[in-house]
Design a protein around this motif. Structure first.
Motif, short mmCIF file in Angstrom:
data_model
loop_
_atom_site.label_atom_id
_atom_site.label_comp_id
_atom_site.label_asym_id
_atom_site.label_seq_id
_atom_site.Cartn_x
_atom_site.Cartn_y
_atom_site.Cartn_z
N THR A 1 -2.45 -8.91 28.44
CA THR A 1 -3.87 -9.04 28.72
C THR A 1 -4.34 -7.98 29.71
N ASP A 2 -5.64 -7.70 29.69
CA ASP A 2 -6.22 -6.82 30.70
C ASP A 2 -6.94 -7.64 31.77
N LEU A 3 -6.65 -8.92 31.85
CA LEU A 3 -7.23 -9.79 32.88
C LEU A 3 -6.42 -9.65 34.17
N PRO A 4 -7.06 -9.25 35.30
CA PRO A 4 -6.32 -9.25 36.58
C PRO A 4 -5.96 -10.69 36.94
N ARG A 5 -4.71 -10.90 37.37
CA ARG A 5 -4.24 -12.26 37.61
C ARG A 5 -3.68 -12.38 39.02
N LEU B 1 6.12 -12.35 38.76
CA LEU B 1 6.46 -11.08 39.38
C LEU B 1 5.23 -10.63 40.15
N ALA B 2 5.31 -10.71 41.47
CA ALA B 2 4.14 -10.51 42.32
C ALA B 2 4.18 -9.16 43.00
N LEU B 3 3.00 -8.56 43.18
CA LEU B 3 2.86 -7.34 43.98
C LEU B 3 2.56 -7.75 45.41
N SER C 1 0.14 -8.69 32.75
CA SER C 1 -1.22 -8.33 33.15
C SER C 1 -1.25 -6.82 33.41
N LEU C 2 -1.92 -6.08 32.55
CA LEU C 2 -1.89 -4.62 32.62
C LEU C 2 -2.50 -4.04 33.89
N PRO C 3 -3.59 -4.59 34.45
CA PRO C 3 -4.13 -3.99 35.67
C PRO C 3 -3.12 -3.88 36.80
N ALA C 4 -2.17 -4.83 36.88
CA ALA C 4 -1.17 -4.80 37.95
C ALA C 4 -0.17 -3.67 37.78
N LEU C 5 -0.17 -2.99 36.63
CA LEU C 5 0.76 -1.88 36.41
C LEU C 5 0.17 -0.55 36.83
N GLY C 6 -1.04 -0.56 37.36
CA GLY C 6 -1.64 0.67 37.85
C GLY C 6 -2.41 1.41 36.78
N ALA C 7 -2.70 2.69 37.05
CA ALA C 7 -3.55 3.48 36.17
C ALA C 7 -2.79 4.52 35.36
N LEU C 8 -1.54 4.81 35.71
CA LEU C 8 -0.80 5.89 35.05
C LEU C 8 0.47 5.36 34.40
N ARG C 9 0.94 6.06 33.39
CA ARG C 9 2.20 5.76 32.70
C ARG C 9 2.28 4.29 32.26
N ARG D 1 -2.13 -0.60 43.89
CA ARG D 1 -1.80 -0.39 42.48
C ARG D 1 -2.65 -1.28 41.58
N LEU D 2 -2.86 -2.52 41.99
CA LEU D 2 -3.74 -3.39 41.21
C LEU D 2 -5.16 -2.83 41.18
N LEU D 3 -5.63 -2.34 42.32
CA LEU D 3 -6.97 -1.75 42.39
C LEU D 3 -7.10 -0.57 41.43
N ALA D 4 -6.09 0.28 41.40
CA ALA D 4 -6.12 1.43 40.48
C ALA D 4 -6.16 0.96 39.03
N GLY D 5 -5.40 -0.10 38.72
CA GLY D 5 -5.41 -0.63 37.36
C GLY D 5 -6.75 -1.24 36.99
N MET D 6 -7.39 -1.92 37.93
CA MET D 6 -8.70 -2.51 37.67
C MET D 6 -9.75 -1.42 37.42
N ILE D 7 -9.68 -0.34 38.19
CA ILE D 7 -10.62 0.77 37.99
C ILE D 7 -10.38 1.41 36.63
N ARG D 8 -9.12 1.60 36.27
CA ARG D 8 -8.80 2.17 34.95
C ARG D 8 -9.33 1.28 33.84
N ASP D 9 -9.23 -0.03 34.02
CA ASP D 9 -9.70 -0.96 33.00
C ASP D 9 -11.23 -0.94 32.89
N ASN D 10 -11.92 -0.66 33.99
CA ASN D 10 -13.38 -0.57 33.96
C ASN D 10 -13.88 0.69 33.24
N ARG D 11 -13.01 1.70 33.12
CA ARG D 11 -13.35 2.96 32.46
C ARG D 11 -14.63 3.56 33.03
#
Length: 370
Positions: free
Chosen positions: A85-89, A173-175, A110-118, A183-193
């Motif tokens: 999912t792309d839902l931040p959790r 698996l928690a950050l 949850s993809l946003p938690a993986l950051g914006a790159l790779r 890293r979560l913030l970067a993923g959320m920004i990437r998801d907002n495009r």
């Protein structure tokens, strides 16, 4: 002669949200059986299927992991199910990258938690890590994943740790710490495009372009730009981007102000994501405007005439400073032009689908509570 043992066949389903999760899962699914075979050896044969749909939310705004496992594992005859999912959790205020439930054979990423790159490599390694957990009752090798898999997982997010859950999951698996939240913030920004902001703000873009064009053909702008040092021009640019970003956020009520200490702590990250999304989007608008203004200046402004107005030869630096100032003033005018945009249009341009859902739920709760 000893009979050769038939490998156990395991079917894995990847059920994803539409959009980025669907795109990633489609690429991951192709190579996942071979990656799993490398980790588990010849004792297990793997079959991976991928299906995309909008994962539903329950009354609390969470994805019902166990209910989806019961429904889709039986429907598709999957042994294991991984939701993407792309839902931040979160667990409380702690960002969550993944969780799993061994008894139901289901895990969630949850993809946003993986950051914006790779994202592809990180998501693939995390899925393999989760499958090791889900396979632990069946395979001794799954209970102790290869050292290289663990090392790669540690590269995913740092720092991180497993935490136990009192609800549907066995573990999260928690950050943790500042780096995890960044890293979560970067993923959320990437998801907002944020780059979508430019084509979706027609009024702001038109006002910015018109003002920049006026500056290019106005001789008083030529003299002012020539008199300003580069450092001050840079400061004007930064100020212009901040002014437009702030105006978009405040005028369109994009700032979260929830009640309750816990909700306010959660809102900090969402507000930071919104502010940075808008800032990056406006910076993209500025870059495009600068390029178009530079082209217009070269075509429209004759060098000899510009030299007469300035009182000295006009070189490339004179053109660049003129465009620099004109684009910056244009961005400020664009903030005023954005007032003509519909608030919902700005929200759709700024936020991902999941963030729009979250804000809609918050508005509905506020209205029902009032």
């Amino acid at each position: 002669m000893t009979a050769q043992r038939t490998p156990d066949a395991v079917s894995v389903g990847l059920l994803t949200d539409d959009g980025l999760p669907r795109q990633l899962a489609g690429r991951i699914a192709e190579g996942l059986p071979a990656r799993l075979a490398d980790d588990f050896g010849d004792e297990t044969s793997w079959h991976v299927e991928h299906e995309a749909r909008s994962l539903p939310l329950d009354e609390e705004g969470n994805i019902p992991m166990l209910a989806l496992a019961e429904e889709h594992r039986a429907e598709h005859e999957w042994d294991l199910l991984v939701l993407i999912t792309d839902l931040p959790r979160r667990a409380g205020t702690v960002p969550i990258a993944s969780d799993y439930n061994v008894a139901h054979g289901v895990a969630m990423v949850s993809l946003p938690a993986l950051g914006a790159l790779r994202l592809r490599g990180r998501a693939c390694r995390l899925i393999i890590h989760l499958i090791h957990h889900l396979m632990s009752p069946r395979s001794a090798k799954a209970a102790d994943p290869p050292r290289r898999a663990l090392d790669r997982l540690r590269e995913l997010v740092a720092p991180m740790r497993h935490i136990r859950d009192r609800g549907a999951a066995d573990q999260h698996l928690a950050l943790v710490g500042v780096r995890g939240r960044l890293r979560l913030l970067a993923g959320m920004i990437r998801d907002n495009r944020p780059w979508r902001l430019v084509p979706n703000l027609a009024g702001a873009t038109a006002a910015a372009a018109a003002t920049a064009a006026y500056g290019i053909i106005t001789t008083s702008f030529w003299r002012l730009a020539e008199a300003l040092p580069a450092l001050r021009l840079a400061g004007i640019t930064v100020l212009a981007i901040v002014v437009m970003s702030g105006w978009l956020m405040l005028h369109n009520h994009l700032w979260d102000s929830p009640s309750g200490h816990l909700e306010r702590r959660k809102a900090l990250l969402y507000n930071a994501s919104t502010a940075l999304t808008l800032t990056i989007g406006v910076a993209c608008m500025y870059a495009i405007l600068f390029g178009l203004a530079l082209l217009a200046a070269v075509v429209l402004v004759e060098g000899t005439y510009m030299a007469q107005v300035l009182g000295h030869p006009a070189g490339p630096a004179s053109y660049l400073k003129l465009v620099w100032l004109s684009a910056s003033v244009g961005i400020v005018a664009g903030a005023m032009g954005s007032s003509l945009e519909d608030e919902e249009s700005v929200r759709r341009a700024t936020y991902s689908r999941r963030e729009q859902e979250r804000q809609q739920r918050n508005r509905e709760r506020a209205e029902s509570g009032s």
